[in-house]
Design an enzyme around this catalytic site. Sequence first.
Site, PDB file in Angstrom:
ATOM      1  N   GLY A  45       0.834  -1.187   0.000  1.00 66.13           N
ATOM      2  CA  GLY A  45       0.000   0.000   0.000  1.00 66.13           C
ATOM      3  C   GLY A  45       0.870   1.239   0.000  1.00 66.13           C
ATOM      4  O   GLY A  45       2.023   1.200   0.441  1.00 66.13           O
ATOM      5  N   GLN A  50       2.732   9.941   1.478  1.00 70.45           N
ATOM      6  CA  GLN A  50       4.029   9.279   1.463  1.00 70.45           C
ATOM      7  C   GLN A  50       4.872   9.644   0.245  1.00 70.45           C
ATOM      8  O   GLN A  50       6.067   9.357   0.212  1.00 70.45           O
ATOM      9  CB  GLN A  50       3.858   7.762   1.522  1.00 70.45           C
ATOM     10  CG  GLN A  50       3.295   7.273   2.844  1.00 70.45           C
ATOM     11  CD  GLN A  50       3.169   5.779   2.832  1.00 70.45           C
ATOM     12  OE1 GLN A  50       2.159   5.239   2.391  1.00 70.45           O
ATOM     13  NE2 GLN A  50       4.201   5.106   3.314  1.00 70.45           N
ATOM     14  N   CYS A  96       6.105   0.122   7.437  1.00 70.29           N
ATOM     15  CA  CYS A  96       5.684   1.267   6.624  1.00 70.29           C
ATOM     16  C   CYS A  96       6.843   1.692   5.741  1.00 70.29           C
ATOM     17  O   CYS A  96       7.983   1.792   6.217  1.00 70.29           O
ATOM     18  CB  CYS A  96       5.248   2.408   7.540  1.00 70.29           C
ATOM     19  SG  CYS A  96       4.721   3.895   6.673  1.00 70.29           S
ATOM     20  N   LEU A  97       6.574   1.965   4.471  1.00 71.73           N
ATOM     21  CA  LEU A  97       7.623   2.384   3.549  1.00 71.73           C
ATOM     22  C   LEU A  97       8.260   3.712   3.965  1.00 71.73           C
ATOM     23  O   LEU A  97       9.409   3.962   3.627  1.00 71.73           O
ATOM     24  CB  LEU A  97       7.062   2.482   2.128  1.00 71.73           C
ATOM     25  CG  LEU A  97       6.545   1.175   1.533  1.00 71.73           C
ATOM     26  CD1 LEU A  97       5.943   1.414   0.157  1.00 71.73           C
ATOM     27  CD2 LEU A  97       7.646   0.124   1.478  1.00 71.73           C
ATOM     28  N   HIS A 138      -4.395   0.997   7.709  1.00 72.13           N
ATOM     29  CA  HIS A 138      -3.042   1.551   7.729  1.00 72.13           C
ATOM     30  C   HIS A 138      -2.929   2.730   6.755  1.00 72.13           C
ATOM     31  O   HIS A 138      -2.446   3.806   7.124  1.00 72.13           O
ATOM     32  CB  HIS A 138      -2.023   0.462   7.368  1.00 72.13           C
ATOM     33  CG  HIS A 138      -0.611   0.930   7.354  1.00 72.13           C
ATOM     34  ND1 HIS A 138       0.280   0.615   8.355  1.00 72.13           N
ATOM     35  CD2 HIS A 138       0.068   1.698   6.471  1.00 72.13           C
ATOM     36  CE1 HIS A 138       1.458   1.170   8.080  1.00 72.13           C
ATOM     37  NE2 HIS A 138       1.350   1.827   6.938  1.00 72.13           N
ATOM     38  N   GLU A 139      -3.380   2.530   5.515  1.00 71.74           N
ATOM     39  CA  GLU A 139      -3.276   3.609   4.512  1.00 71.74           C
ATOM     40  C   GLU A 139      -4.236   4.748   4.830  1.00 71.74           C
ATOM     41  O   GLU A 139      -3.900   5.917   4.620  1.00 71.74           O
ATOM     42  CB  GLU A 139      -3.518   3.055   3.106  1.00 71.74           C
ATOM     43  CG  GLU A 139      -2.511   2.006   2.661  1.00 71.74           C
ATOM     44  CD  GLU A 139      -1.057   2.423   2.810  1.00 71.74           C
ATOM     45  OE1 GLU A 139      -0.723   3.617   2.665  1.00 71.74           O
ATOM     46  OE2 GLU A 139      -0.232   1.528   3.097  1.00 71.74           O
ATOM     47  N   HIS A 142      -2.741   7.197   7.091  1.00 73.84           N
ATOM     48  CA  HIS A 142      -1.835   8.143   6.428  1.00 73.84           C
ATOM     49  C   HIS A 142      -2.574   9.400   5.959  1.00 73.84           C
ATOM     50  O   HIS A 142      -2.063  10.509   6.115  1.00 73.84           O
ATOM     51  CB  HIS A 142      -1.140   7.500   5.230  1.00 73.84           C
ATOM     52  CG  HIS A 142       0.092   6.742   5.582  1.00 73.84           C
ATOM     53  ND1 HIS A 142       1.198   7.321   6.135  1.00 73.84           N
ATOM     54  CD2 HIS A 142       0.390   5.423   5.443  1.00 73.84           C
ATOM     55  CE1 HIS A 142       2.129   6.410   6.333  1.00 73.84           C
ATOM     56  NE2 HIS A 142       1.666   5.241   5.920  1.00 73.84           N
TER      57      HIS A 142
END
Length: 187
Positions: A45, A50, A96-97, A138-139, A142
Amino acid sequence: MKIPIVAYGDPVLRKKAVEISADYPNLGELISNMFETMYNASGVGLAAPQVGLSIRLFVIDLSDKDDPGYEDFKKVFINATIVEEKGVIWEFNEGCLSIPDIREDIKRLDTVTISYYDENWQLRNETYDGLGARAIQHEFDHIEGKLFIDKLSPLRRAMLKSRFDAIKKGAIDVDYKMKFPMASKRR
């Protein structure tokens, strides 16, 4: 085109993102670039904050995961709102990226109902459970200016402080292009 992923510490990750309209400039290209960036970083994701854009957009692809019902789960979520979170609390190891090299067990409810527009501007209202629900939550966090580490205890966050500081400064090794908020100019 791969877009640099914004690292922990950048203020854009803490802003509540704004809604967009169907005429958002180059939206199709942005969505395509976000998927390419996510795949390059081996993620499932990626949210627009991000990649430095404070807009309510995220993409998820769970199609290569071994989770029944998600074999063809490649979706775009625009202007999403969570209608309901319910079920049992499920602890799962998340990463997380934007916060590379840190993975922690995070508790979330296992079922989510979400309202959103897809890439064709069709309004959707859908319910997911398991891995799909977790990825969406999670996304979604963000675009609300929240990170998975916010769900950790204050003690655990304090224990990770030096690693968070290293990420901000770019003093880590990653296999994908990132933008570090406090990196020295020599990087």
